[in-house]
Design an enzyme around this catalytic site. Structure first.
Site, PDB file in Angstrom:
ATOM      1  N   HIS A  93       0.853  -1.192   0.000  1.00 34.00           N
ATOM      2  CA  HIS A  93       0.000   0.000   0.000  1.00 34.00           C
ATOM      3  C   HIS A  93       0.894   1.250   0.000  1.00 34.00           C
ATOM      4  O   HIS A  93       1.973   1.242   0.608  1.00 34.00           O
ATOM      5  CB  HIS A  93      -0.904  -0.014   1.242  1.00 34.00           C
ATOM      6  CG  HIS A  93      -1.924   1.075   1.205  1.00 34.00           C
ATOM      7  ND1 HIS A  93      -1.633   2.360   1.583  1.00 34.00           N
ATOM      8  CD2 HIS A  93      -3.216   1.081   0.796  1.00 34.00           C
ATOM      9  CE1 HIS A  93      -2.706   3.108   1.422  1.00 34.00           C
ATOM     10  NE2 HIS A  93      -3.687   2.364   0.943  1.00 34.00           N
ATOM     11  N   GLU A 163      -3.889   2.188  -7.334  1.00 38.26           N
ATOM     12  CA  GLU A 163      -4.214   3.308  -6.454  1.00 38.26           C
ATOM     13  C   GLU A 163      -3.274   4.470  -6.747  1.00 38.26           C
ATOM     14  O   GLU A 163      -2.138   4.494  -6.233  1.00 38.26           O
ATOM     15  CB  GLU A 163      -4.057   2.889  -4.984  1.00 38.26           C
ATOM     16  CG  GLU A 163      -5.009   1.800  -4.573  1.00 38.26           C
ATOM     17  CD  GLU A 163      -5.286   1.828  -3.070  1.00 38.26           C
ATOM     18  OE1 GLU A 163      -6.451   1.946  -2.707  1.00 38.26           O
ATOM     19  OE2 GLU A 163      -4.333   1.767  -2.276  1.00 38.26           O
TER      20      GLU A 163
END
Ligand code: PGA
Length: 240
Positions: A93, A163
């Protein structure tokens, strides 16, 4: 089949996780074409596992160690999480990369370890605003995939999440054209993987994003913290 993944980040204690999941389970209308996944903080994993026992919802870690046991103070083990039923783990992430200096080499080791355990990684990639402004979006995505996928199976146990770093937690969602272009590009490099979109997904934009070609689901931070907004996002999935 679309995946709707709730990344709670550093939110929801065990009691708060239990209360949220109780309310969510009562109101969620089951669908065989939608898989909802929860990523609580590790300290709330067992409460999550107990709350979700006997349901079709999945759950997993936000981060795992590249090793399963040993002298790694402060780390979490995907192998130990499996004992609770955790079948997924987020990997790479952007907050792990930027705030905790996670490297592509570590991400690669985590992916290898998870696949060996039979735990499905959700591998997060994405460009910074600087990359995008300088026309380096595809180059960045390709570099992340090439360096982090060494030795990885691309045909099983691999979900990707696109993302864009500049869209995470900023309220600034990527345009449908930007999402379509990035997903098309990633899908061409990983033809068999489901690719989630993440970055300021809200009930107001989730339906349109889910309808973009090659968007296999959503990874949701802020809007996954309230039962109402997560339910609205789940219901906006017109393929369910
Ligand atoms: P956000 O976070 O929905 O709050 O932008 C997404 C993520 O970090 O996965």
């Amino acid at each position: 089949m679309k995946i709707i993944a709730a990344n709670w980040k550093l939110n929801k204690s065990p009691n708060q996780a239990r209360a949220f999941l109780k309310a969510f389970k009562e109101r969620y209308k089951n669908s065989s074409s939608q898989q909802v996944l929860f990523f609580p903080p590790a300290v709330s994993l067992e409460a999550t596992a107990n709350a979700l026992a006997g349901t079709s919802f999945g759950f997993g870690f936000q981060n795992t160690c590249f090793e399963n046991k040993g002298a790694f103070t402060g780390e979490n083990s995907a192998e130990m999480g499996r004992e609770l039923g955790a079948q997924y783990a987020l990997v790479g992430h952007s907050e792990r990369r930027s705030l905790f200096e996670e490297t592509s080499q570590q991400i690669n080791k985590k992916l290898l370890n998870l696949q060996a355990l039979g735990v499905t990684p959700i591998h997060c990639i994405g460009e910074t605003l600087e990359d995008r402004d300088q026309g380096r979006t595809k180059e960045t995505l390709r570099r992340q995939l090439e360096s982090e996928h060494q030795g990885i199976s691309k045909t099983k146990l691999l979900v990707l999440a696109y993302e864009p770093v500049w869209a995470i937690g900023t309220g600034r969602v990527a345009s449908l054209e930007q999402i379509a272009e990035a997903h098309f590009f990633i899908q061409s490099l990983c033809p068999e993987s489901l690719i989630l979109y993440g970055g300021s997904v809200k009930p107001e934009n989730s339906k349109d994003i889910l309808n973009v070609k090659f968007v296999g689901g959503l990874l949701i931070g802020g809007a996954s913290l309230e039962v109402d907004s997560l339910l609205q996002i789940c219901e906006s999935d017109s393929s369910r």
